[in-house]
Design an enzyme around this catalytic site. Structure first.
Site, mmCIF file in Angstrom:
data_model
loop_
_atom_site.group_PDB
_atom_site.id
_atom_site.type_symbol
_atom_site.label_atom_id
_atom_site.label_comp_id
_atom_site.label_asym_id
_atom_site.label_seq_id
_atom_site.Cartn_x
_atom_site.Cartn_y
_atom_site.Cartn_z
ATOM 1 N N CYS A 1 3.440 8.315 1.984
ATOM 2 C CA CYS A 1 3.523 7.143 3.026
ATOM 3 C C CYS A 1 3.961 5.784 2.357
ATOM 4 C CB CYS A 1 2.601 7.156 3.930
ATOM 5 S SG CYS A 1 2.824 5.865 5.199
ATOM 6 N N GLU B 1 1.113 -1.148 -0.222
ATOM 7 C CA GLU B 1 0.097 0.035 -0.126
ATOM 8 C C GLU B 1 0.992 1.203 0.106
ATOM 9 O OE1 GLU B 1 -2.894 -1.871 3.020
ATOM 10 O OE2 GLU B 1 -2.237 -0.055 3.578
ATOM 11 N N CYS C 1 4.773 -7.779 7.307
ATOM 12 C CA CYS C 1 5.819 -7.451 8.330
ATOM 13 C C CYS C 1 6.138 -8.379 9.516
ATOM 14 C CB CYS C 1 5.568 -5.975 9.053
ATOM 15 S SG CYS C 1 6.816 -5.538 10.229
ATOM 16 N N CYS D 1 -1.627 1.827 8.495
ATOM 17 C CA CYS D 1 -0.645 0.891 7.894
ATOM 18 C C CYS D 1 -1.284 -0.565 7.652
ATOM 19 C CB CYS D 1 0.431 0.997 9.127
ATOM 20 S SG CYS D 1 1.803 -0.465 9.265
ATOM 21 N N HIS E 1 5.459 3.660 21.684
ATOM 22 C CA HIS E 1 4.169 3.147 22.110
ATOM 23 C C HIS E 1 4.196 2.700 23.761
ATOM 24 C CE1 HIS E 1 2.949 3.477 18.099
ATOM 25 N NE2 HIS E 1 3.676 2.584 17.912
ATOM 26 N N CYS F 1 -1.063 -3.634 14.910
ATOM 27 C CA CYS F 1 -0.914 -3.262 13.637
ATOM 28 C C CYS F 1 -1.340 -3.965 12.522
ATOM 29 C CB CYS F 1 0.505 -2.986 13.524
ATOM 30 S SG CYS F 1 1.251 -2.686 11.631
ATOM 31 N N GLY G 1 5.269 -2.719 6.573
ATOM 32 C CA GLY G 1 6.976 -3.311 6.812
ATOM 33 C C GLY G 1 7.882 -2.516 7.518
ATOM 34 N N GLU G 2 9.009 -3.256 8.141
ATOM 35 C CA GLU G 2 9.886 -2.491 9.116
ATOM 36 C C GLU G 2 11.109 -2.023 8.263
ATOM 37 O OE1 GLU G 2 10.372 -1.182 12.003
ATOM 38 O OE2 GLU G 2 12.329 -1.198 11.463
ATOM 39 N N CYS H 1 3.749 -6.559 15.810
ATOM 40 C CA CYS H 1 3.001 -5.657 16.764
ATOM 41 C C CYS H 1 1.594 -6.011 16.961
ATOM 42 C CB CYS H 1 3.357 -4.236 16.492
ATOM 43 S SG CYS H 1 5.099 -4.003 16.117
HETATM 44 N N1 SAH Z 1 7.525 -0.602 11.101
HETATM 45 C C1 SAH Z 1 7.633 0.693 11.213
HETATM 46 C C2 SAH Z 1 6.996 1.687 10.008
HETATM 47 C C3 SAH Z 1 5.829 1.215 9.560
HETATM 48 S S1 SAH Z 1 4.226 1.439 10.784
HETATM 49 C C4 SAH Z 1 7.477 1.212 12.395
HETATM 50 O O1 SAH Z 1 6.551 0.325 13.080
HETATM 51 O O2 SAH Z 1 7.617 2.059 13.183
HETATM 52 C C5 SAH Z 1 4.121 3.246 10.904
HETATM 53 C C6 SAH Z 1 3.589 3.481 12.224
HETATM 54 O O3 SAH Z 1 2.326 3.341 12.464
HETATM 55 C C7 SAH Z 1 4.353 3.238 13.434
HETATM 56 O O4 SAH Z 1 4.614 4.158 14.144
HETATM 57 C C8 SAH Z 1 3.285 2.196 14.104
HETATM 58 O O5 SAH Z 1 3.583 2.080 15.291
HETATM 59 C C9 SAH Z 1 2.092 2.580 13.718
HETATM 60 N N2 SAH Z 1 0.736 1.926 13.696
HETATM 61 C C10 SAH Z 1 0.606 0.827 13.335
HETATM 62 N N3 SAH Z 1 -0.535 0.404 13.372
HETATM 63 C C11 SAH Z 1 -1.278 1.348 14.032
HETATM 64 C C12 SAH Z 1 -2.528 1.605 14.527
HETATM 65 N N4 SAH Z 1 -3.604 0.675 14.436
HETATM 66 N N5 SAH Z 1 -3.030 2.549 15.015
HETATM 67 C C13 SAH Z 1 -2.009 3.741 14.935
HETATM 68 N N6 SAH Z 1 -0.826 3.878 14.606
HETATM 69 C C14 SAH Z 1 -0.400 2.427 14.290
HETATM 70 FE FE1 SF4 Z 2 5.065 -3.298 13.922
HETATM 71 FE FE2 SF4 Z 2 5.508 -1.547 12.231
HETATM 72 FE FE3 SF4 Z 2 5.799 -3.843 11.504
HETATM 73 FE FE4 SF4 Z 2 3.264 -2.702 12.047
HETATM 74 S S1 SF4 Z 2 4.795 -2.239 10.392
HETATM 75 S S2 SF4 Z 2 4.314 -4.839 12.784
HETATM 76 S S3 SF4 Z 2 3.835 -1.284 13.706
HETATM 77 S S4 SF4 Z 2 6.983 -3.204 12.939
#
Ligand code: SAH
Ligand code: SF4
Length: 355
Positions: free
Chosen positions: A106, A93, A113, A337, A220, A120, A163-164, A117
């Site tokens: 973005c 996306e 990923c 995301c 977080h 997410c 993704g990370e 988390c």
């Molecule tokens: N993987 C990286 C970048 C992608 S996620 C990271 O985790 O930082 C981008 C941001 O969206 C991160 O800060 C992540 O914690 C946040 N995010 C993911 N799922 C979310 C959700 N359901 N609500 C709010 N923020 C979220």
């Molecule tokens: Fe965690 Fe970022 Fe991966 Fe979502 S995209 S699982 S927030 S590391």
């Protein structure tokens, strides 16, 4: 084997390729400018090149990295999100946001990923595969073309899609370098932000490389007990170690880090967490971004109220930590995301029709 994507190449690679085809270096530069200044998308478009070289481009490289499979537009029209389907069936996306004079993209660095988390949508689906640098760059070009038709251009890029980025470090940095190149796309590194879940070795590497790209860290939670429940990789890189690496980054680079904090009602939006966070990042060149949680199918948590978010922010500010409460942009199109790719075809149809 399928052909390499033209967007995987740096200008140097392209110069080596031109040479291997018996061509002078300026031909490579012409291709580069065609790709990143004129946004040409097929070999036939490169009319300044001799026909044989256009044919060579078509023989050696793929130009079409993916097909747009669905696009959602938010009700205010300011956020667009596209789901792309890659040739092997993987999906990613890309989101475009319009805010004042900013045109921010973005973009995704992986399909899915591996970090898992819990809150997410991308984490809930697991990792399909890494993207190549070219697949990362092509997301930018897709919207750069779209914007150009409207007399606008990309002003900022955030690596916050699926993704990370630090789990696909080399491809991500290669994409940064390609987009940054002054003879091509020429987007300043300071206009790009990489967001990481907190992979400590890669944060150290990033520090050493002295890159001008902004760094955001998804924190977080301010203690291991809570962070372990939200972010599994915290067991490997606990909060103290992560904050130490981030502190070293800010001290070595004199650059401000952003901590991302998705506010989950009654989970991490308490005054205790705010106070603990303020004490742990005390004296650090940092800023905290508070974003109310975007609810996802696989996670029971709810978003915090605006009042609660503001109270959290005030505690941080009283503790000397600058902080911002962000709006949930594009919430009506699941712009969070991974929230589009994780839907089944049927659900997606529903979303498309109803938006
Ligand atoms: N993987 C990286 C970048 C992608 S996620 C990271 O985790 O930082 C981008 C941001 O969206 C991160 O800060 C992540 O914690 C946040 N995010 C993911 N799922 C979310 C959700 N359901 N609500 C709010 N923020 C979220
Ligand atoms: Fe965690 Fe970022 Fe991966 Fe979502 S995209 S699982 S927030 S590391």
């Amino acid at each position: 084997m399928s052909k390499p994507l033209i967007y995987d190449l740096t200008l140097e690679d392209l110069t080596a390729w031109a040479k291997s085809r018996g061509q002078p270096a300026y031909r490579a530069r012409q291709v580069w400018e065609g790709l990143y200044r004129r946004f040409w998308e097929k070999p036939e478009a490169f009319t300044p090149l001799p026909k044989a070289l256009r044919q060579a481009l078509a023989e050696d490289f793929a130009f079409q990295p993916f097909e747009p499979a669905a696009t959602l537009v938010s009700t205010d029209g300011e956020t667009h999100k596209t789901l792309f389907r890659l040739p092997d069936g993987a999906q990613i996306e890309t989101v475009r946001m319009r805010y004042l004079r900013r045109r921010t993209l973005c973009i995704s660095t992986q399909a899915g990923c591996a970090m898992g988390c819990t809150f997410c949508a991308t984490g809930q689906m697991g990792l399909t595969r890494n993207l190549t640098a070219g697949e990362i760059v092509a997301q930018v070009l897709y919207y750069a073309r779209w914007l150009r038709q409207r007399g606008e251009r990309v002003t900022n890029i955030v690596f916050m899609g699926m993704g990370e980025p630090f789990h696909n470090y080399d491809a991500t940095m290669r994409a940064v370098d390609i987009l940054n190149d002054a003879a091509g796309f020429n987007l300043g590194a300071r206009r790009m932000t990489i967001s990481t879940v907190g992979l400590v070795p890669q944060i150290r590497r990033f520090t050493q490389e002295r890159r001008q790209v902004n760094l955001a860290v998804s924190l977080h939670a301010a203690d291991d007990e809570l962070r372990n429940t939200l972010i599994p990789v915290n067991r490997k890189y606990p909060v103290a170690e992560l904050l130490q690496a981030v502190r070293e980054y800010t001290e070595a680079t004199r650059r401000r880090v952003t901590f991302e904090w998705a506010l989950i009602r009654d989970v991490n939006d308490t005054p205790e967490q705010a106070r603990l966070l303020a004490s742990r990042v005390q004296g650090m060149l940092a800023h905290v971004n508070l974003i109310p949680l975007n609810p996802t199918a696989g996670f029971g948590g709810k978003a915090s109220s605006r009042r609660r978010a503001q109270a959290f922010c005030r505690i941080l500010e009283d503790g000397g930590i600058p902080c911002t409460v962000r709006l949930r942009r594009g919430i009506d199109i699941q712009a969070g995301c991974g929230q589009l790719a994780s839907r089944t075809g049927e659900e997606l149809n529903f979303v498309l029709k109803s938006s």
